[in-house]
Enzyme design. Structure first.
Site, PDB file in Angstrom:
ATOM      1  N   ASP A  45      -2.859  41.088   8.684  1.00 39.08           N
ATOM      2  CA  ASP A  45      -1.924  40.968   7.509  1.00 39.08           C
ATOM      3  C   ASP A  45      -2.471  40.579   6.236  1.00 39.08           C
ATOM      4  OD1 ASP A  45       0.206  41.926   9.262  1.00 39.08           O
ATOM      5  OD2 ASP A  45       0.461  39.967  10.069  1.00 39.08           O
ATOM      6  N   GLY A  46      -3.498  39.778   6.284  1.00 34.17           N
ATOM      7  CA  GLY A  46      -3.914  39.138   4.950  1.00 34.17           C
ATOM      8  C   GLY A  46      -4.425  40.478   4.038  1.00 34.17           C
ATOM      9  N   ARG A 148      11.493  13.988  -1.904  1.00 31.08           N
ATOM     10  CA  ARG A 148      10.180  13.302  -1.517  1.00 31.08           C
ATOM     11  C   ARG A 148       9.477  13.616  -0.413  1.00 31.08           C
ATOM     12  NH1 ARG A 148      13.796   9.711  -4.227  1.00 31.08           N
ATOM     13  NH2 ARG A 148      12.746   8.609  -6.302  1.00 31.08           N
ATOM     14  N   THR A 161       8.340  34.061   9.485  1.00 35.59           N
ATOM     15  CA  THR A 161       7.607  34.074  10.423  1.00 35.59           C
ATOM     16  C   THR A 161       6.285  33.359  10.210  1.00 35.59           C
ATOM     17  OG1 THR A 161       6.746  36.426  10.508  1.00 35.59           O
ATOM     18  CG2 THR A 161       8.824  35.864  11.885  1.00 35.59           C
ATOM     19  N   LYS A 165       7.714  29.310   9.591  1.00 34.35           N
ATOM     20  CA  LYS A 165       7.987  28.925  10.970  1.00 34.35           C
ATOM     21  C   LYS A 165       7.168  27.879  11.458  1.00 34.35           C
ATOM     22  CE  LYS A 165       7.921  30.853  15.792  1.00 34.35           C
ATOM     23  NZ  LYS A 165       7.140  29.901  16.035  1.00 34.35           N
ATOM     24  N   ALA A 185       7.374  17.542   5.572  1.00 34.48           N
ATOM     25  CA  ALA A 185       7.177  16.120   5.765  1.00 34.48           C
ATOM     26  C   ALA A 185       8.024  15.427   4.717  1.00 34.48           C
ATOM     27  CB  ALA A 185       5.657  15.703   5.539  1.00 34.48           C
ATOM     28  N   GLN A 223      -1.205  34.399  -0.301  1.00 34.65           N
ATOM     29  CA  GLN A 223      -2.484  33.651   0.158  1.00 34.65           C
ATOM     30  C   GLN A 223      -3.302  33.146  -1.098  1.00 34.65           C
ATOM     31  OE1 GLN A 223      -2.050  36.822  -0.418  1.00 34.65           O
ATOM     32  NE2 GLN A 223      -3.899  37.827   0.105  1.00 34.65           N
TER      33      GLN A 223
END
Length: 270
Positions: A45-46, A148, A161, A165, A185, A223
């Site tokens: 996929d890359g 934040r 996905t 994900k 986060a 990427q």
């Protein structure tokens, strides 16, 4: 028919690339790396993401085909052992395709009048690696929250996905032409609050992000990773352009999800 081939540098991919190139020439296809009608990626996929970015300026005239040299990928339908079938499909090509939405990204800089423009097939992310990212998030130019945390991820349905994900985002079917905003986060306490849930944005809406007291951050398009500074705002929306895949042996989206995350389909023996 004009065909371009994009391959990665692994031994297996090089072997498949040489075999595919020879079979295309043998069947009188024209190898054209500059102005193709079909782009075949050989790798994973890359590699297909690299092929997409290489030919993003002519998306209205090209269709993509992915040949995987590992396990089945989300964008790669063909394997080395059925290249012969691929060649036969190309010989019988009638122009059919399946298309997926893309992410349109604009970055506005404090010291420039014109924004930088990008297209993403999977996602775009904004991160801080040396501190907390602080930014205001707007939906259709109305402020929604002050974020934040470590960063934000904006993904396409097919990109849902991927990185999306892994940070708790939902998996969206590509026919839902919607953006998804997922927090990384986020900081939540009695003083600072964010929604802390993935947000699915309608196709006629857009996301605007304004960095607050942030001089630089890591910015990704699929990427590709860069460090940006002096950014005044970023805008994300569903792009007018689409990526098109040749519809010969195109695997159903939910079959891809099942294969990638649940493994081979098994009988239900209770």
């Amino acid at each position: 028919m004009r065909v371009a081939i994009v391959s990665n540098s692994t031994g297996e991919s090089n072997k498949v690339y040489k075999k595919l190139r020879a079979m295309l020439k043998e069947n009188r296809f024209i190898i054209d790396q500059k102005n193709p009608a079909i782009v075949i990626s050989v790798g994973g996929d890359g590699t297909l993401l690299s092929a997409f970015h290489r030919y993003a300026h002519i998306l209205n005239q090209v269709r993509f085909i992915g040949v995987h040299t590992g396990h089945l990928g989300f964008y790669t339908d063909w394997r080395e052992y059925n290249i012969g079938e691929l060649i036969e499909s190309l010989k019988k090509d009638n122009g059919e395709f399946v298309q997926y939405p893309l992410l349109d990204v604009e970055i506005y800089f404090k010291n420039k009048t014109a924004p930088a423009h990008f297209l993403a097939l999977n996602e775009s992310t904004i991160k801080r690696v040396d501190g907390t990212l602080v930014c205001d998030v707007y939906i259709r130019d109305e402020q929604f929250e002050r974020f934040r945390g470590d960063g934000l991820c904006i993904s396409t349905p097919t990109g849902s996905t991927g990185y999306n994900k892994s940070i708790g985002g939902a998996v969206l079917h590509p026919r839902l032409e919607a953006l998804q905003l997922t927090e990384m986060a986020s900081l939540n306490n009695r003083v600072f609050r964010t929604l802390s849930s993935p947000m699915v944005i309608a196709p006629d809406e857009w996301i605007k992000i304004i960095p607050i007291e942030t001089t630089d951050f890591v910015f990704t398009i699929d990427q590709v990773v860069t460090t940006e500074s002096e950014v005044s705002e970023l805008r994300f929306k569903i792009a007018d352009e689409r990526i098109r895949f040749a519809r010969y042996q195109h695997t159903h989206f939910w079959n891809r999800v099942e294969d990638a995350f649940l493994g081979a389909r098994k009988r239900n023996d209770h």
